[in-house]
Structure formats: structure tokens, C-alpha cells
Design an enzyme around this catalytic site. Structure first.
Site, PDB file in Angstrom:
ATOM      1  N   ASN A  98     -17.348  -5.811  32.885  1.00  0.00           N
ATOM      2  CA  ASN A  98     -18.155  -5.006  33.794  1.00  0.00           C
ATOM      3  C   ASN A  98     -18.130  -3.583  33.249  1.00  0.00           C
ATOM      4  O   ASN A  98     -17.050  -3.042  33.030  1.00  0.00           O
ATOM      5  CB  ASN A  98     -17.544  -5.085  35.197  1.00  0.00           C
ATOM      6  CG  ASN A  98     -18.011  -3.983  36.139  1.00  0.00           C
ATOM      7  OD1 ASN A  98     -17.276  -3.558  36.998  1.00  0.00           O
ATOM      8  ND2 ASN A  98     -19.225  -3.531  35.987  1.00  0.00           N
ATOM      9  N   GLY A  99     -19.312  -3.008  33.024  1.00  0.00           N
ATOM     10  CA  GLY A  99     -19.360  -1.638  32.511  1.00  0.00           C
ATOM     11  C   GLY A  99     -20.318  -1.534  31.351  1.00  0.00           C
ATOM     12  O   GLY A  99     -21.144  -2.422  31.127  1.00  0.00           O
ATOM     13  N   GLU A 489     -35.655   7.132  59.097  1.00  0.00           N
ATOM     14  CA  GLU A 489     -35.613   5.684  58.874  1.00  0.00           C
ATOM     15  C   GLU A 489     -34.383   5.014  59.472  1.00  0.00           C
ATOM     16  O   GLU A 489     -34.465   3.872  59.891  1.00  0.00           O
ATOM     17  CB  GLU A 489     -35.841   5.290  57.406  1.00  0.00           C
ATOM     18  CG  GLU A 489     -34.895   5.786  56.383  1.00  0.00           C
ATOM     19  CD  GLU A 489     -35.311   5.419  54.939  1.00  0.00           C
ATOM     20  OE1 GLU A 489     -36.154   4.541  54.726  1.00  0.00           O
ATOM     21  OE2 GLU A 489     -34.743   6.034  54.016  1.00  0.00           O
ATOM     22  N   LYS A 603     -36.044  -3.582  52.172  1.00  0.00           N
ATOM     23  CA  LYS A 603     -35.505  -2.939  50.965  1.00  0.00           C
ATOM     24  C   LYS A 603     -36.542  -2.931  49.851  1.00  0.00           C
ATOM     25  O   LYS A 603     -36.702  -1.961  49.130  1.00  0.00           O
ATOM     26  CB  LYS A 603     -34.251  -3.711  50.521  1.00  0.00           C
ATOM     27  CG  LYS A 603     -33.531  -3.107  49.343  1.00  0.00           C
ATOM     28  CD  LYS A 603     -32.740  -1.895  49.774  1.00  0.00           C
ATOM     29  CE  LYS A 603     -32.208  -1.094  48.623  1.00  0.00           C
ATOM     30  NZ  LYS A 603     -32.009   0.311  49.008  1.00  0.00           N
TER      31      LYS A 603
HETATM   32  C1  G6P Z   1     -38.943   0.694  50.620  1.00  0.00           C
HETATM   33  C2  G6P Z   1     -37.457   1.025  50.667  1.00  0.00           C
HETATM   34  C3  G6P Z   1     -37.228   2.470  50.214  1.00  0.00           C
HETATM   35  C4  G6P Z   1     -37.830   2.705  48.853  1.00  0.00           C
HETATM   36  C5  G6P Z   1     -39.308   2.290  48.796  1.00  0.00           C
HETATM   37  C6  G6P Z   1     -39.806   2.255  47.377  1.00  0.00           C
HETATM   38  O1  G6P Z   1     -39.625   1.435  51.572  1.00  0.00           O
HETATM   39  O2  G6P Z   1     -36.961   0.851  51.970  1.00  0.00           O
HETATM   40  O3  G6P Z   1     -35.837   2.758  50.188  1.00  0.00           O
HETATM   41  O4  G6P Z   1     -37.732   4.052  48.521  1.00  0.00           O
HETATM   42  O5  G6P Z   1     -39.476   0.963  49.322  1.00  0.00           O
HETATM   43  O6  G6P Z   1     -39.099   1.254  46.715  1.00  0.00           O
HETATM   44  P1  G6P Z   1     -38.810   1.215  45.168  1.00  0.00           P
HETATM   45  O7  G6P Z   1     -38.053  -0.072  44.979  1.00  0.00           O
HETATM   46  O8  G6P Z   1     -40.140   1.173  44.484  1.00  0.00           O
HETATM   47  O9  G6P Z   1     -38.025   2.411  44.815  1.00  0.00           O
END
Ligand code: G6P
Length: 608
Positions: A98-99, A489, A603
Site C-alpha cells: 500500500n503506497g 449539503e 456521491k
Molecule cells: C456530486 C457529489 C459532489 C461532487 C459532484 C461532482 O454532487 O456529491 O461531492 O462534487 O458530484 O462529482 P465529481 O465526481 O465529478 O467530482
């Protein structure tokens, strides 16, 4: 970031290794593997994809034995594929790592010159070769690993097993985590405590520059230089759930605290710690590419867009090239003028955001060069780009991006310095001064993190607010936007980020004694102007919370101050965002929201 596990004991170890890896899957999940000693030989099994793929493979054809190592991978060198999955084997030796080995290119050249052949694109495989060379020459496994470590530069936690010894593992650590688990006639090793808890609650944390040999009887630990280390185990009282979050209440808080490491990993191999120089080969963009650039267009969404704004300011400032930052979702739908001579920098932590991907594809079709700045190896945006500058923040689990954001700021700052040097708009002296400060930033971030308790007190004071404003100018304007986004958020408080100069064009109408106004006031080229904006807020009784590197600046203006250490202007955002992340976190937690999975948000957004 990857996960490592090792076991020496009396039970069949493949299921134990798999279970340990499952507890480490949060550290990476693009491929996995094990090497198990059956008393006669080493059996290696690897599989691309999630851990279940390795589990299925082992269920179809089990490997037997009571000593073994395992690994779950988060790709850094070489795309996610079975041949790049660990363990890597050379002769009698198998290694998991890992690293990042910083000097892997030169070591690989030297090994090739000795006739060694490589089966993967990883930096890890060189470790297997180096250990194999030593053991073949007669060294014990322990001494062979020691001799190998002396040739490595960079970050590593490694576990090594040899066909010649059915009851021993050798481990070593430098900058990546590694912990030993002490059981009754059993010893384990892992990247993190949760992987050990089913077998042991007594653990020994290895320190940087130490190596250990474990057998059923116990551990022998030494420093690289050969000094013996006696360290008593500590008893872990965390629940499994607490342990997975490293003892933090939420992944977001853990990830906020991982930022110094994320920055170090992003700089690693690209900025030399010794002489503060830049390694152009690792920048994802060649000098020839740079020569042809007329304009830089950043494309991104959400938090990544705020990082893009930072990139734009710095690129114009340091590399004197026209730069714009565009919301990918808007760019696509307005018939943009883009083509040859444009460098498009697509910024995305996931590398999968549908709008950013589509916008970058469109720019590529029209003739622009695409540089991806992404955190996930082999992601869609990395695959379609001409070049990629990876951030090495490791997997981020909290939906609200924190360590990926600061790793993006770091990557884009490196890019701006690199382009400035290539275009000769930045002198070697100034670049050197910037890079010398750059390598100090992780430690300065650590001092900001130490103020978390104070930030929590400030959060308590604004707990019941309905709205909040965040103000910053220049480089701090992107921080203001990001601070406001974080708060809204996860805590559902309505928050807006504004460039300080825009205050009087609207938001000032909102200010009264109930309105918290977070003002970014680092000592930089915009400080005087910002102070006038803050006066305007104070004149309306606004509740000013000031982020400062000099306490005297906001003395008569602020209700609360959040301290950051002084730094050079380009690095201020890397420090000033940290108290704002903590502020949002504590407001949200005190309000009892679901911090890691805020309502309605995802996410990775793969819909347009
Ligand atoms: C979603 C996530 C954000 C992120 C955005 C863009 O809204 O909740 O945390 O900044 O998407 O995502 P990306 O993967 O392109 O940075």
C-alpha cells in the site's frame, strides 16, 4: 490507498484473509488477491473487481494453508486489472503493498538491465524482484526486506511471504499505516484495526521506518538501521463500527482529518521533498502539449467546480494563459467555441460524473486536448482523456467531498506551477519558493485540524440559524462557494457563497443580527478590500465569523475567529477550507442530520 492483511496461525487462513479484506474494502476495491502457503508452496489467487470476485474464485477452487497475505487494491500505478492486482510474485517471493514507490522508474530500469521481466504496470512488482534477488543470494527474508527497503523512496506498507518459509511473514512501514494483531498462537497484520478485531484486540502500531517479522510465537520488530524495538500491545476497546471509521463518528470527519495525508500522497513522486523540484513526467501533460496551448478551459460540477475556479485563478496568475472555469452541465448545451489550441481540464473526483464526461467528450470531438484531474484510476473521464493527473486522496465515502477537494486544489496548484515553468512565466526562483512552501502545507493543515474543538464551539453558536453567508475575494472566493456548499449539503442550512465585492449588489440586503457571515480574511492581496466588505456587514450588525492568519486583523469586527497559519497566497485555500469543513460538519452533527449520506444527494452523479 489499498488494504493489506496478513495471518500466521493454526487455522485455514484464506477465509480469515478474505474477511479481513472485507473490513478494509473501504480503502480500495478495484481488485484483490491472496497468497497462501500450503506447507510446500505458495498459492496466489487474484481477481479484478470487487472482493466478491476473489471470494467466488476461492469458493470455486480453494487454497489451503495457515500462513498468508492478502490485498484489496485502489489503483495508483496501472489500471485496475487482474495482472495489476496484488500479490506480485518474483521467484519464491510474494508481496502486497500500500503506497507509492517514488523511485520505481529508475529501479525498474535497473532491474530490467539485470534481465528481470515485469508482468504488471505496478510500482509494487519491483519490491518482489528486489527481495527475491536478496533471498536468492542467501539473505533471510527479514534481511532481504531490510536491504530492499534501503533502496526504496516513497510511501509503503508491505507484507512479504516466501515459499521457503511456511510460518513467517515480514512487514514494513513508511508513511502508510500498518498494525500488528497479537493473538494466542496467532499473529496478524493489517492496514487498519477493523481487519484484526475478529481475532485480536491487542495491537501494536508499527512506526515509520520499522520492519517486523511475525510468526505464531510473536513479533520481532526492528528499525531499518537495525535497532531492536520493544513495544507493548495496546488494547482496542472500539466497536467494529467505530473502528471502521478510525474511531471517528462519521466518515466525513475521518476524511477531513485525512487531508494532510491526501495532500502528501498527491504531491508524492511529483514534487521532491528533498530539493522542492517538480517531476514533469508525472504531470499528465508534455512540454509539447504546453507549447500549443492558447487557452485553458476547466470543466467540472459541484465541489470539483470550486476546485476548477481555483485552478483558473492560479493558471492565469502563474502561467499567464487565459483560463475559464465552466459548469460542465452548462457548457454542453450552449454550442461552445472550442477546438485546437484549447486545453480542457476535466476535474472530477469520481471520474464518472455524466455532465463532466459528456462535456469533455464534446470538447475532444471538436479538437481540444483533454487533461483529466480525477481521483479514481481507470474511471470513464480518465479513459477518454489524452492525459491524466491523478489525485491520490484514496476512496472518499462521505457524500460531501472534503479530502478529494483539497487533493484537487493541490493537483491544480502543481499544474499551474508546471505550466508556469514550461511557459517561462514563472522564474525558477519563484517556483522553488512556492514548492518549498507546498511541502509544508500538510503540516500546516495538521495545526488547523488541532483547532477542531474551537470550531465546534463556534458551530454551536450558529446552530439554529436558517441562513448563512460566506464571503471571499480572489482565491478565497472559491473557498467561500465551497464553504457554503458544504454547509447546505449536510446541515440543510441555506447558505450562499459570494465574491466579497458582490456583497453590495444584493446579499447585503439579507444581513441583520441573526445572519452569520463567514469572512475569509487571510493576509493576501485582497485583504484590504475584504475588510471594507466586512465593515459593511458589521454596520448592519451581521454576526461575523472571520477566518484569519493574523488575529489582529479582525479584532473589532468578528464575533468569532477561526485561525489558520500564514502561508503564501496560492496555498491559502488549502488551509482556509479546513475550518469551514469542520464548521459544516459540527453544525450538521449537532443538528442531527445524516452527515455521511445527506438526503437527496449521491456521491457519484451518472445522470444528466
Ligand atoms: C456530486 C457529489 C459532489 C461532487 C459532484 C461532482 O454532487 O456529491 O461531492 O462534487 O458530484 O462529482 P465529481 O465526481 O465529478 O467530482
Amino acid at each position: 490507498m489499498c488494504g493489506i492483511i496478513g495471518y500466521v496461525g493454526n487455522e485455514e487462513c484464506a477465509p480469515i484473509l478474505l474477511e479481513g479484506l472485507r473490513r478494509l474494502e473501504y480503502r480500495g476495491y478495484d481488485s484483490a488477491g491472496v497468497a497462501v502457503h500450503d506447507g510446500t508452496q505458495l498459492n496466489v489467487r487474484r481477481a479484478a473487481g470487487k472482493l466478491t470476485a476473489l471470494g467466488d474464485s476461492l469458493a470455486r477452487s480453494p487454497v489451503h494453508g495457515t500462513t498468508g497475505i492478502g490485498h484489496t487494491r485502489w489503483a495508483t500505478h496501472g489500471k485496475p486489472a487482474e495482472r495489476n492486482a496484488h500479490p506480485h510474485v518474483s521467484g519464491d517471493i510474494a508481496v502486497v503493498h500500500n503506497g507509492i514507490i517514488e523511485n520505481h522508474v529508475e529501479l525498474k530500469h535497473a532491474l530490467r538491465a539485470k534481465g528481470r521481466e515485469f508482468l504488471s504496470d505496478t510500482d509494487t512488482e519491483i519490491v518482489a524482484h528486489l527481495v527475491d534477488i536478496e533471498t536468492t543470494a542467501g539473505a533471510t527474508l527479514f534481511e532481504a526486506v531490510r536491504a530492499t527497503l534501503k533502496q526504496l523512496r516513497g510511501a509503503y506498507a508491505i507484507a512479504v511471504i516466501s515459499k521457503r518459509d511456511a510460518h513467517t511473514l515480514v512487514l514494513a512501514k513508511n508513511a502508510s499505516p500498518l498494525v500488528l494483531g497479537v493473538g494466542d498462537g496467532v499473529m496478524l497484520a493489517a492496514s487498519d484495526v477493523p481487519a484484526l478485531l475478529a481475532h485480536s484486540r491487542d495491537v501494536i502500531f508499527l512506526e515509520d521506518g520499522e520492519l517486523a517479522e511475525i510468526t505464531r510465537e510473536g513479533a520481532r520488530i526492528e528499525t531499518l538501521a537495525g535497532a531492536k524495538v520493544e513495544r507493548a500491545p495496546v488494547r482496542i476497546t472500539w466497536s467494529l463500527m467505530q473502528a471502521e471509521r478510525g474511531g471517528y463518528k462519521h466518515f466525513m470527519l475521518k476524511e477531513i482529518h485525512e487531508q494532510p495525508r491526501a495532500i502528501e500522497d498527491t504531491l508524492r513522486g511529483r514534487v521532491s521533498w528533498e530539493d522542492a523540484s517538480l517531476e514533469p513526467a508525472e504531470m499528465g501533460i508534455s512540454a509539447a502539449d504546453v507549447a500549443g496551448i492558447r487557452r485553458v478551459v476547466f470543466l467540472a460540477c459541484g465541489t470539483s467546480f470550486h476546485a476548477a475556479l481555483h485552478g483558473r485563478y492560479l493558471l492565469e496568475g502563474l502561467a499567464r494563459v487565459p483560463a475559464v472555469a465552466e459548469l460542465a452541465s452548462e457548457f454542453r448545451y450552449r454550442d461552445p467555441v472550442i477546438g485546437a489550441g484549447d486545453l480542457v481540464v476535466a476535474v472530477s473526483q469520481s471520474g464518472e460524473t455524466a455532465d463532466t464526461l459528456a462535456a469533455a467528450k464534446e470538447a475532444k470531438e471538436r479538437g481540444a486536448r483533454i487533461l483529466a484531474v480525477v481521483n479514481v484510476q481507470g474511471s470513464a473521464i480518465a479513459r477518454m482523456a489524452h492525459g491524466t493527473l491523478y489525485t491520490h486522496a484514496g476512496p472518499e465515502i462521505g457524500v460531501a467531498s472534503t479530502k478529494c477537494f483539497t487533493a484537487q486544489l493541490a493537483a491544480l496548484t502543481m499544474l499551474a506551477i508546471h505550466l508556469g515553468r514550461c511557459r517561462d512565466t514563472l522564474s525558477a526562483d519563484r517556483a522553488g519558493a512556492l514548492l518549498r512552501e507546498f511541502v509544508q502545507i500538510p503540516n500546516k493543515m495538521r495545526t488547523v485540524l488541532e483547532t477542531a474543538k474551537h470550531v465546534e464551539t463556534v458551530a454551536r453558536s450558529i446552530l439554529h440559524t436558517r441562513d448563512a453567508l460566506f464571503l471571499g475575494r480572489g482565491l478565497s472566493s472559491a473557498v467561500a462557494l465551497e464553504g457554503a456548499l458544504k454547509l447546505k449539503e449536510i446541515s440543510y442550512v441555506h447558505a450562499e457563497g459570494y465574491a466579497g465585492g458582490e456583497m453590495k449588489h444584493g446579499p447585503l440586503a439579507l444581513v441583520d443580527r441573526d445572519m452569520p457571515v463567514v469572512c475569509l480574511l487571510p493576509t493576501d492581496s485582497t485583504l484590504e478590500k475584504m475588510l471594507s466588505n466586512v465593515q459593511e456587514v458589521r454596520a448592519r450588525d451581521g454576526n461575523v465569523i472571520a477566518v484569519v492568519d493574523d488575529e489582529t486583523v479582525a479584532k473589532d469586527l468578528a464575533t468569532h475567529t477561526l485561525r489558520i497559519p500564514p502561508t503564501l497566497e496560492p496555498f491559502t485555500p488549502l488551509l482556509s477550507i479546513v475550518p469551514l469543513q469542520l464548521l459544516s460538519y459540527y453544525v450538521a452533527d449537532l443538528r442531527g442530520t445524516d452527515v455521511d449520506q445527506p438526503r437527496n444527494l449521491a456521491k457519484t452523479v451518472t445522470v444528466e
